[in-house]
Design a protein around this motif. Structure first.
Motif, mmCIF file in Angstrom:
data_model
loop_
_atom_site.group_PDB
_atom_site.id
_atom_site.type_symbol
_atom_site.label_atom_id
_atom_site.label_comp_id
_atom_site.label_asym_id
_atom_site.label_seq_id
_atom_site.Cartn_x
_atom_site.Cartn_y
_atom_site.Cartn_z
ATOM 1 N N LYS A 97 18.937 3.118 3.896
ATOM 2 C CA LYS A 97 17.480 3.180 4.063
ATOM 3 C C LYS A 97 17.029 2.930 5.497
ATOM 4 N N PHE A 98 17.915 2.455 6.352
ATOM 5 C CA PHE A 98 17.504 2.059 7.700
ATOM 6 C C PHE A 98 16.938 3.252 8.469
ATOM 7 N N GLY A 99 15.777 3.034 9.088
ATOM 8 C CA GLY A 99 15.132 4.085 9.858
ATOM 9 C C GLY A 99 14.256 5.015 9.047
ATOM 10 N N MET A 100 14.255 4.870 7.722
ATOM 11 C CA MET A 100 13.442 5.737 6.861
ATOM 12 C C MET A 100 11.980 5.310 6.865
ATOM 13 N N PRO A 101 11.062 6.261 6.678
ATOM 14 C CA PRO A 101 9.670 5.884 6.461
ATOM 15 C C PRO A 101 9.481 5.340 5.045
ATOM 16 N N LEU A 102 8.417 4.590 4.867
ATOM 17 C CA LEU A 102 8.150 3.915 3.601
ATOM 18 C C LEU A 102 8.165 4.880 2.417
ATOM 19 N N SER A 103 7.509 6.032 2.575
ATOM 20 C CA SER A 103 7.431 6.989 1.467
ATOM 21 C C SER A 103 8.816 7.484 1.064
ATOM 22 N N LEU A 104 9.648 7.822 2.046
ATOM 23 C CA LEU A 104 10.972 8.352 1.735
ATOM 24 C C LEU A 104 11.863 7.290 1.110
ATOM 25 N N ILE A 105 11.696 6.040 1.512
ATOM 26 C CA ILE A 105 12.476 4.953 0.904
ATOM 27 C C ILE A 105 12.250 4.936 -0.597
ATOM 28 N N HIS A 106 10.995 5.089 -1.006
ATOM 29 C CA HIS A 106 10.671 5.013 -2.429
ATOM 30 C C HIS A 106 11.021 6.298 -3.177
ATOM 31 N N THR A 107 10.770 7.451 -2.566
ATOM 32 C CA THR A 107 11.082 8.687 -3.274
ATOM 33 C C THR A 107 12.583 8.923 -3.339
ATOM 34 N N SER A 108 13.326 8.530 -2.294
ATOM 35 C CA SER A 108 14.778 8.680 -2.331
ATOM 36 C C SER A 108 15.396 7.743 -3.361
ATOM 37 N N GLY A 109 14.700 6.655 -3.660
ATOM 38 C CA GLY A 109 15.170 5.720 -4.677
ATOM 39 C C GLY A 109 14.626 6.006 -6.054
ATOM 40 N N ASP A 110 13.889 7.121 -6.198
ATOM 41 C CA ASP A 110 13.341 7.532 -7.505
ATOM 42 C C ASP A 110 12.475 6.445 -8.133
ATOM 43 N N VAL A 111 11.669 5.774 -7.310
ATOM 44 C CA VAL A 111 10.763 4.754 -7.844
ATOM 45 C C VAL A 111 9.742 5.445 -8.744
ATOM 46 N N PRO A 112 9.628 5.046 -10.015
ATOM 47 C CA PRO A 112 8.746 5.735 -10.951
ATOM 48 C C PRO A 112 7.281 5.712 -10.515
ATOM 49 N N GLY A 113 6.640 6.880 -10.576
ATOM 50 C CA GLY A 113 5.209 6.961 -10.335
ATOM 51 C C GLY A 113 4.777 6.729 -8.908
ATOM 52 N N PHE A 114 5.720 6.692 -7.958
ATOM 53 C CA PHE A 114 5.330 6.349 -6.597
ATOM 54 C C PHE A 114 4.362 7.376 -6.021
ATOM 55 N N LYS A 115 4.724 8.657 -6.099
ATOM 56 C CA LYS A 115 3.886 9.698 -5.520
ATOM 57 C C LYS A 115 2.512 9.749 -6.187
ATOM 58 N N GLN A 116 2.496 9.647 -7.502
ATOM 59 C CA GLN A 116 1.264 9.830 -8.247
ATOM 60 C C GLN A 116 0.346 8.607 -8.194
ATOM 61 N N LYS A 117 0.921 7.401 -8.229
ATOM 62 C CA LYS A 117 0.095 6.222 -8.446
ATOM 63 C C LYS A 117 0.136 5.182 -7.335
ATOM 64 N N LEU A 118 1.147 5.210 -6.487
ATOM 65 C CA LEU A 118 1.315 4.114 -5.534
ATOM 66 C C LEU A 118 1.227 4.526 -4.070
ATOM 67 N N GLU A 119 1.657 5.729 -3.738
ATOM 68 C CA GLU A 119 1.847 6.073 -2.331
ATOM 69 C C GLU A 119 0.564 5.931 -1.510
ATOM 70 N N LYS A 120 -0.516 6.532 -1.943
ATOM 71 C CA LYS A 120 -1.741 6.501 -1.163
ATOM 72 C C LYS A 120 -2.229 5.074 -0.949
ATOM 73 N N GLY A 121 -2.257 4.290 -2.015
ATOM 74 C CA GLY A 121 -2.717 2.907 -1.901
ATOM 75 C C GLY A 121 -1.798 2.060 -1.049
ATOM 76 N N MET A 122 -0.482 2.274 -1.173
ATOM 77 C CA MET A 122 0.462 1.488 -0.393
ATOM 78 C C MET A 122 0.334 1.802 1.094
ATOM 79 N N MET A 123 0.213 3.075 1.415
ATOM 80 C CA MET A 123 0.059 3.445 2.816
ATOM 81 C C MET A 123 -1.234 2.862 3.392
ATOM 82 N N ASN A 124 -2.289 2.898 2.611
ATOM 83 C CA ASN A 124 -3.568 2.340 3.041
ATOM 84 C C ASN A 124 -3.458 0.835 3.249
ATOM 85 N N PHE A 125 -2.740 0.189 2.338
ATOM 86 C CA PHE A 125 -2.559 -1.257 2.457
ATOM 87 C C PHE A 125 -1.791 -1.613 3.725
ATOM 88 N N PHE A 126 -0.692 -0.937 3.975
ATOM 89 C CA PHE A 126 0.102 -1.232 5.168
ATOM 90 C C PHE A 126 -0.713 -1.018 6.435
#
Length: 439
Positions: free
Chosen positions: A261-290
């Motif tokens: 995961k080193f050097g990866m952006p936050l979104s790719l870390i989660h999508t490469s790990g198949d985190v459930p619902g990340f794209k649909q429910k978490l990505e926008k809010g998480m990016m905004n939070f960071f």
């Protein structure tokens, strides 16, 4: 005349005594009230571990909207992406944790699951600065495991991107923060020195200025990792607005490797790990939070997993940590329906805070690791965990590997729940008797 005068004086005396008696009675009642209050307070203080921490969002019962959390608790920022102006914020001094002992203080009983349907959410809550880092009587085991992992895997586990001065400064800033916090919070173990901090239990001396431990130079993230039980990661924003994993000490993560995961952006870390619902429910809010999180507004979250082996550092059930072939790692490699004695409950407590000088966002990831047979002895836990596991949607169940252990786990939890009910456990009183998530 003399008699009349004596009678008058006597009546006055009686009135005065009557007034005094009344005052004494009031004072006596007040004293009794103070004693009762003292006893109640004392009883209450003996249970402060149940009530001192704020109640948390419940990711297993209600959906916590991360966008609403961000809007309510953070402010918009106009700074250009990839830039940061150092903040003047200083962390409040942490009081010593009362009665803390490296041999006697037990881990906090995080049980971040509840009855009802599973909801995909970050489950953020506000962090008290006093509670940034939690240490307990598993410290020496974690410390030994980390030292072994550092010796075995080195930079595969602990690494800082030295090509970016911001990142290197952020890793050093984190070490400075820990060297200041730990002697305040855990003075029986850590002593502040002119150049850093000493661990008087492990006989390790950390020089923050020279980046050494007992005179040996090390990566700043590795030095930080040796101080605490948590794994660590720092994300830095670049000009594209993405946050990248630029520094880390991931030694006891169980299911993922820093080298992947080193050097990866936050979104790719989660999508490469198949985190459930990340794209649909978490990505926008998480990016905004960071983007908007400020140094004075740290947060916490908890999660949990099941594991079917007893290795805290790496779950060999999902494949070899040394595998270099894509597609070789995953729950599909785990032996199906292993005996319940192999099942372990793994809970993570994660803190997120922005470093005021460098602007990096720091994750601390503290793992709590227990056999399922142990936590199933706790009242209400077997029934509650069984219902939570059954409530997982297909994507969450796949991500957490339920197909490989679900039959054995649920049969065992159901049986333990029935035994508790047979002994007189009143399920309807759980909300009254058990403190809310994450306990």
């Amino acid at each position: 005349m003399d008699r009349l005068q004596r009678l008058t004086e006597s009546a006055g005396l009686e009135r005065m005594l009557s007034v005094k008696a009344g005052l004494y009675a009031v004072l006596a009642l007040a004293a009794v009230a103070l004693v009762v209050k003292f006893l109640n307070d004392k009883h209450g203080r003996s249970r402060t571990w149940l009530t001192s921490r704020p109640r948390s969002p419940d990711p297993e019962k209600t959906s916590t909207n991360i966008n609403a959390f961000v809007e309510k608790r953070t402010k918009p920022t106009e700074r250009p992406p990839g830039t940061w102006q150092p903040s003047s914020f200083k962390r409040p001094t942490a009081p010593p944790l009362p009665n803390w002992s490296v041999t006697d203080s037990k881990p906090l009983p995080y049980r971040p699951f509840r009855h009802g349907p599973n909801h995909i959410t970050m489950g953020l809550r506000t962090m008290h600065w006093d509670e940034w880092i939690e240490l307990d009587n598993h410290y020496l085991r974690f410390h030994a495991d980390k030292a072994r992992r550092i010796a075995e895997r080195g930079a595969k586990c602990c690494k800082t991107d030295a090509s970016d001065p911001r990142v290197w400064d952020g890793a050093v800033e984190l070490l400075e923060e820990l060297a200041a916090y730990l002697p305040e919070r855990y003075p029986s173990m850590f002593t502040k020195t002119d150049v850093g901090v000493d661990n008087v239990v492990t006989n390790e001396s950390f020089n923050v200025r020279d980046l050494t431990m007992n005179g040996v130079t090390e990566d700043p993230m590795q030095l930080s990792a040796r101080l605490i039980q948590d794994d660590l990661a720092i994300m830095f924003e670049r000009e594209d607005g993405q946050y990248y994993l630029s520094a880390g000490a991931i030694l006891l993560a169980g299911f993922w490797r820093l080298e992947d995961k080193f050097g990866m952006p936050l979104s790719l870390i989660h999508t490469s790990g198949d985190v459930p619902g990340f794209k649909q429910k978490l990505e926008k809010g998480m990016m905004n939070f960071f983007r908007r999180v400020q140094p004075e507004k740290p947060v916490l979250r908890n999660n949990y997993f099941l594991q079917v082996d007893d290795d805290l550092a790496w779950s060999n059930s999902i494949g070899s940590e040394y595998s270099t072939v894509e597609g070789e790692l995953g729950w599909f490699t785990a032996e199906k329906n292993r005996a319940i004695q192999h099942h372990h409950f793994r809970s993570e407590r994660q803190s997120l805070r922005r470093l005021p000088r460098s602007g990096g966002v720091v994750f601390t990831i503290r793992t709590y690791f227990l056999p399922v047979t142990e936590i199933a002895k706790e009242e209400y836990v077997p029934g509650r965990l069984a219902e939570a596991v059954r409530s997982w949607g297909d994507d969450v169940a796949k991500y957490k590997g339920r197909e490989r252990y679900g039959e054995v786990l649920l049969e065992y939890l159901d049986r333990k729940h029935e035994e508790q009910v047979a002994r007189g456990l009143r399920v309807e009183r759980e909300e009254e008797e058990v403190r809310g998530y994450p306990y």
